[in-house]
Design an enzyme around this catalytic site. Structure first.
Site, mmCIF file in Angstrom:
data_model
loop_
_atom_site.group_PDB
_atom_site.id
_atom_site.type_symbol
_atom_site.label_atom_id
_atom_site.label_comp_id
_atom_site.label_asym_id
_atom_site.label_seq_id
_atom_site.Cartn_x
_atom_site.Cartn_y
_atom_site.Cartn_z
ATOM 1 N N GLU A 114 0.911 -1.736 -0.001
ATOM 2 C CA GLU A 114 0.070 -0.265 -0.426
ATOM 3 C C GLU A 114 0.992 1.226 -0.146
ATOM 4 O O GLU A 114 2.127 1.332 0.213
ATOM 5 C CB GLU A 114 -1.332 -0.196 1.459
ATOM 6 C CG GLU A 114 -1.747 -1.419 1.658
ATOM 7 C CD GLU A 114 -2.774 -0.917 0.583
ATOM 8 O OE1 GLU A 114 -3.131 -0.859 -0.049
ATOM 9 O OE2 GLU A 114 -2.075 -2.975 0.034
ATOM 10 N N ASN A 225 -4.681 6.010 -6.264
ATOM 11 C CA ASN A 225 -6.250 7.041 -5.145
ATOM 12 C C ASN A 225 -5.478 7.450 -3.981
ATOM 13 O O ASN A 225 -5.713 8.805 -4.085
ATOM 14 C CB ASN A 225 -7.301 5.636 -4.593
ATOM 15 C CG ASN A 225 -5.645 4.827 -4.260
ATOM 16 O OD1 ASN A 225 -4.695 5.017 -3.724
ATOM 17 N ND2 ASN A 225 -6.279 3.267 -3.337
ATOM 18 N N TYR A 231 4.591 5.156 -6.589
ATOM 19 C CA TYR A 231 3.013 4.014 -6.317
ATOM 20 C C TYR A 231 2.739 3.849 -7.380
ATOM 21 O O TYR A 231 1.770 4.816 -8.003
ATOM 22 C CB TYR A 231 2.203 4.649 -5.499
ATOM 23 C CG TYR A 231 1.239 3.696 -5.287
ATOM 24 C CD1 TYR A 231 1.253 2.614 -4.315
ATOM 25 C CD2 TYR A 231 -0.477 4.061 -5.067
ATOM 26 C CE1 TYR A 231 0.203 1.351 -4.475
ATOM 27 C CE2 TYR A 231 -1.160 3.443 -4.778
ATOM 28 C CZ TYR A 231 -1.254 2.097 -4.279
ATOM 29 O OH TYR A 231 -2.152 1.503 -3.955
ATOM 30 N N GLU A 234 -1.953 -2.442 -10.492
ATOM 31 C CA GLU A 234 -2.099 -2.630 -11.247
ATOM 32 C C GLU A 234 -3.119 -1.841 -12.739
ATOM 33 O O GLU A 234 -3.676 -2.835 -13.643
ATOM 34 C CB GLU A 234 -3.477 -4.052 -11.214
ATOM 35 C CG GLU A 234 -4.084 -3.491 -10.783
ATOM 36 C CD GLU A 234 -4.251 -3.245 -9.475
ATOM 37 O OE1 GLU A 234 -3.226 -2.448 -8.530
ATOM 38 O OE2 GLU A 234 -5.188 -2.212 -9.052
#
Ligand SMILES: *[C@@H]1O[C@H](CO)[C@@H](O)[C@H](O)[C@H]1NC(C)=O
Ligand SMILES: *[C@@H]1O[C@H](CO)[C@@H](O)[C@H](O)[C@H]1NC(C)=O
Ligand SMILES: *[C@@H]1O[C@H](CO)[C@@H](O)[C@H](O)[C@H]1NC(C)=O
Ligand SMILES: *[C@@H]1O[C@H](CO)[C@@H](O)[C@H](O)[C@H]1NC(C)=O
Ligand SMILES: *[C@@H]1O[C@H](CO)[C@@H](O)[C@H](O)[C@H]1NC(C)=O
Ligand SMILES: *[C@@H]1O[C@H](CO)[C@@H](O)[C@H](O)[C@H]1NC(C)=O
Ligand SMILES: *[C@@H]1O[C@H](CO)[C@@H](O)[C@H](O)[C@H]1NC(C)=O
Length: 335
Positions: A114, A225, A231, A234
């Site tokens: 994350e 997000n 970061y 997929e």
């Protein structure tokens, strides 16, 4: 006292047999390979979802040699690596086995895929872990969501430039007004048609429908997000590249994408001084077949390798095991 001759003779013979075995090159190789085998213990499964770990899984399924992946905690005393997934530690559903004696050579791995702003709160773990494992290239063990690899003879199953119906598509399950991506989307849809799917709009796409549906779009809004360094999920690798659409990315800076993707494979939202100029550009590219196709030239020589299985990621630890930093106490930085 007198020794019986017979037992001594026997011992001598046994010794000779043992020595001859020991010096057989084949057996020696076997012995050293056995010694080299690395045991990776997953202390608990991420997000409480477990998968089968049959013997030799790493070798048979991922061609990783000398690697034993286990999730049975009785291996604690002999494991070389113990892996702890971050989410369960912060939510408190799992605890570190601090009460157990920790073998000297054993290393603890902190694992999270994350973005830090969502979930890393690691100050309390200072001086506990030896290694970090994340998508971040600065991690000791980097586990990206996907990568580009040189193509063999395989063909991209979803790669198709025909039958495009929609200009832009977006799949979103977690829609929040304050996300920058939501603001960009709201501006964009006033200027060009954007087809939206996903739980947020009650049009979920199941596994089998996802790629065929997205492949009908010229562009895919690969909007992360969280905008965090490196970061890239997929949304780029699978939803865009594997579906044969051109990703319009919103996430880390362009250079972070360039570091992992082929040239001319994506469009970055930040390249435009306004959403209006982005919309104009997308319309122009979709209307110019040659220009549009140029975003796919990399498919000639490269293909996408997607990583989705925890087992594959964990087996891959063994591939880098020899290069891992030794005797290191890792302080986790909230980068
Ligand atoms: C994890 O799943 C198991 C079985 O599916 C369940 O019994 C357990 O309560 C779950 N644990 C958590 C923390 O959700
Ligand atoms: C591993 O390989 C076996 C045999 O090829 C297959 O049956 C199994 O489904 C594979 N498991 C995974 C996790 O890919
Ligand atoms: C874990 O290993 C122990 C000892 O080898 C064994 O008794 C136990 O059944 C195993 N547990 C599971 C869940 O496989
Ligand atoms: C991070 O953890 C510290 C110490 O456990 C706590 O005080 C702080 O509120 C946490 N921060 C967040 C954002 O959860
Ligand atoms: C093109 O899309 C239509 C749906 O609009 C579908 O029925 C058709 O099978 C598609 N053709 C190809 C070649 O995929
Ligand atoms: C793909 O590789 C071939 C042979 O190496 C080369 O000639 C060609 O230019 C490459 N294509 C692209 C788009 O890079
Ligand atoms: C791993 O980290 C722990 C805690 O900081 C430390 O005591 C231990 O020596 C380290 N182990 C290795 C093998 O580096």
């Amino acid at each position: 006292m007198r020794f019986n001759k017979k037992p001594w003779f026997l011992v001598l013979v046994l010794c000779c047999i043992f020595m001859s075995f020991k010096w057989k090159p084949g057996l020696q190789l076997y012995a050293s390979e056995k010694e080299k085998s690395v045991t990776v213990l997953l202390w608990y499964w991420p997000f409480n979802r477990s998968y089968g770990l049959e013997d030799d899984l790493c070798l048979k399924n991922y061609s990783v040699t000398g690697c034993r992946l286990v999730d049975n905690r009785t291996f604690h005393s002999i494991a070389d690596i113990v892996v702890f997934h971050h989410y369960e530690l912060v939510t408190g559903s799992q605890k570190l086995p601090l009460h157990l004696p920790r073998p000297v050579q054993q290393r603890w791995v902190w694992l999270s895929l994350e973005a830090p702003r969502n979930s890393w709160n690691v100050s309390r773990y200072t001086g506990i872990f030896n290694l970090t494992m994340s998508y971040h290239p600065g991690a000791d063990i980097t586990v990206p969501y996907g990568k580009i690899k040189e193509k063999g003879f395989e063909t991209d199953s979803f790669f198709m430039l025909k039958n495009k119906t929609y200009l832009a598509c977006w799949v979103v399950s977690n829609y929040q007004n304050q996300h920058r991506r939501s603001k960009v989307y709201k501006q964009l849809r006033k200027l060009i048609p954007v087809q939206v799917y996903g739980r947020a709009v009650r049009k979920p796409l199941n596994r089998d429908a996802l790629l065929p549906t997205i492949s009908r779009c010229y562009f895919y809004l690969a909007f992360e997000n969280t905008e965090s360094p490196h970061y890239i999920t997929e949304k780029l690798w699978r939803n865009s590249f594997m579906a044969g659409t051109v990703p319009v990315v919103l996430g880390p800076p362009r250079s972070h994408y360039e570091a992992v993707t082929p040239p001319r494979s994506f469009i970055h939202v930040d390249d435009f001084d306004s959403i209006a100029s982005l919309a104009r550009f997308l319309t122009e590219v979709a209307g110019d077949t040659r220009l549009y196709r140029s975003y796919f030239s990399w498919h000639q020589n490269y293909t996408v390798k997607l990583f989705t299985d925890w087992r594959e990621r964990l087996c891959n630890i063994c591939q880098v095991y020899d290069q891992l930093p030794h005797h290191k106490i890792r302080s986790l930085l909230e980068t």
